[in-house]
Design a protein around this motif. Sequence first.
Motif, PDB file in Angstrom:
ATOM      1  N   UNK A 126       0.833  -1.201   0.000  1.00 17.01           N
ATOM      2  CA  UNK A 126       0.000   0.000   0.000  1.00 17.01           C
ATOM      3  C   UNK A 126       0.872   1.258   0.000  1.00 17.01           C
ATOM      4  N   UNK A 140      11.571   2.463   1.842  1.00 16.26           N
ATOM      5  CA  UNK A 140      10.200   2.502   2.320  1.00 16.26           C
ATOM      6  C   UNK A 140       9.922   1.244   3.118  1.00 16.26           C
ATOM      7  N   UNK A 141       9.474   1.429   4.356  1.00 20.52           N
ATOM      8  CA  UNK A 141       9.038   0.284   5.144  1.00 20.52           C
ATOM      9  C   UNK A 141       7.536   0.195   5.030  1.00 20.52           C
ATOM     10  N   UNK A 142       7.070  -0.967   4.623  1.00 24.81           N
ATOM     11  CA  UNK A 142       5.640  -1.152   4.461  1.00 24.81           C
ATOM     12  C   UNK A 142       5.375  -2.647   4.558  1.00 24.81           C
ATOM     13  N   UNK A 143       4.390  -3.101   3.822  1.00 24.65           N
ATOM     14  CA  UNK A 143       4.129  -4.533   3.809  1.00 24.65           C
ATOM     15  C   UNK A 143       3.948  -4.994   2.374  1.00 24.65           C
ATOM     16  N   UNK A 148       5.610  -7.827   6.611  1.00 25.79           N
ATOM     17  CA  UNK A 148       6.390  -6.585   6.700  1.00 25.79           C
ATOM     18  C   UNK A 148       7.619  -6.685   5.805  1.00 25.79           C
ATOM     19  N   UNK A 149       7.937  -5.587   5.145  1.00 24.32           N
ATOM     20  CA  UNK A 149       9.111  -5.568   4.271  1.00 24.32           C
ATOM     21  C   UNK A 149       9.612  -4.143   4.141  1.00 24.32           C
TER      22      UNK A 149
ATOM     23  N   UNK B  13       0.670   7.198   5.084  1.00 29.39           N
ATOM     24  CA  UNK B  13       0.480   5.756   5.254  1.00 29.39           C
ATOM     25  C   UNK B  13      -0.975   5.360   5.102  1.00 29.39           C
ATOM     26  N   UNK B  14      -1.156   4.286   4.388  1.00 26.92           N
ATOM     27  CA  UNK B  14      -2.463   3.691   4.203  1.00 26.92           C
ATOM     28  C   UNK B  14      -2.935   3.089   5.529  1.00 26.92           C
ATOM     29  N   UNK B  16      -3.985   0.276   6.182  1.00 26.59           N
ATOM     30  CA  UNK B  16      -3.511  -1.090   6.412  1.00 26.59           C
ATOM     31  C   UNK B  16      -2.048  -1.131   6.851  1.00 26.59           C
ATOM     32  N   UNK B  17      -1.358  -0.011   6.789  1.00 31.42           N
ATOM     33  CA  UNK B  17       0.006   0.077   7.310  1.00 31.42           C
ATOM     34  C   UNK B  17      -0.005   0.476   8.783  1.00 31.42           C
ATOM     35  N   UNK B  60       3.566  -0.993  10.292  1.00 30.77           N
ATOM     36  CA  UNK B  60       4.392  -1.615   9.253  1.00 30.77           C
ATOM     37  C   UNK B  60       5.493  -0.674   8.758  1.00 30.77           C
TER      38      UNK B  60
END
Lengths: 188, 108
Positions: A126, A140-143, A148-149, B13-14, B16-17, B60
């Motif tokens: 996202x 960028x830390x996100x999923x 998580x990545x 951030x979305x 879901x994050x 996240x």
Amino acid sequence: MPEAVSSMAGAEFSGAVDIREDGLQGMVTLRGDLGDAKVAGAVKAAVGLAMPKARQIKKGKNGGVAWMSPDEVLLLCDHAGADALVAKLDKALVGVHHLAVNVSDARAMFTLTGTGVREVIAKGAPADLSPAGLPIGEIRRSRIGQIAAAFWLSEAETLHLVCFRSVGAHMFRWLENAAAADTLPGVL
Amino acid sequence: MLILTCPNCGIAADETDLAPGGEAHITRHGPEASDDEFEGYLFHKRNPKGVHFERWRHAFGCGKWFHAARDTATLEVFGTYPAQTLEPPKALQALIRKKRPDWEGFQK
């Protein structure tokens, strides 16, 4: 002592983009006050790079440093040199509140190359993956899907991705699926 | 879809994050507090239709907590601000008052 093995032992896949598990990669997490000159000095001495600004990742001859949060950076180095790096940081930061941990074997790292790397990641994250939203040199830390990545581009068509080792195999399968041939927009 | 800009890392951030942390600026009473006070801290939330201040964690992403002000009915986000504060910034309160003239104002 048993030989260290990476999450997917250098597995490769070729589809809409090329995916490679990077093999053994040294990684050290450092937490502390990033604004402290001593902490910045220790990072400089460890990997030869200045403290990155928010969301920046820098690479040099002796490794890399990535901004992970307002009080955390991730240092990249040789797998064999990670323990020595931790010792070096601990020695430089005696008396300074900090935490340095070798997390090399707790992570998996992948490299994606090809025209559509941004689109492949955008299928599950996202995050704004446009060149404006994620410029080269920004992490960028996100999923990705549900895991998580952290990911960044080192060149226009080279994307690096880090996740927990425990989900490394799942990540590789997810990327394989997302990068299946002929699944990206034709305009690329 | 709710999008909040994390003041700690600057990422938009979305939802879901993020991980929700419930109503913000609630008082946790001290060790000598009465059962009623503790019950109030745990259960008696404002739950308004309209302007609401909330805690969120960029779970996240950078992993840090922050505050957000939004409208629970329209989902309009008025702004986000650091977690290390006891009340919303004056500028944000002024902005909300401008957009919602009938808002009763920030209450502790």
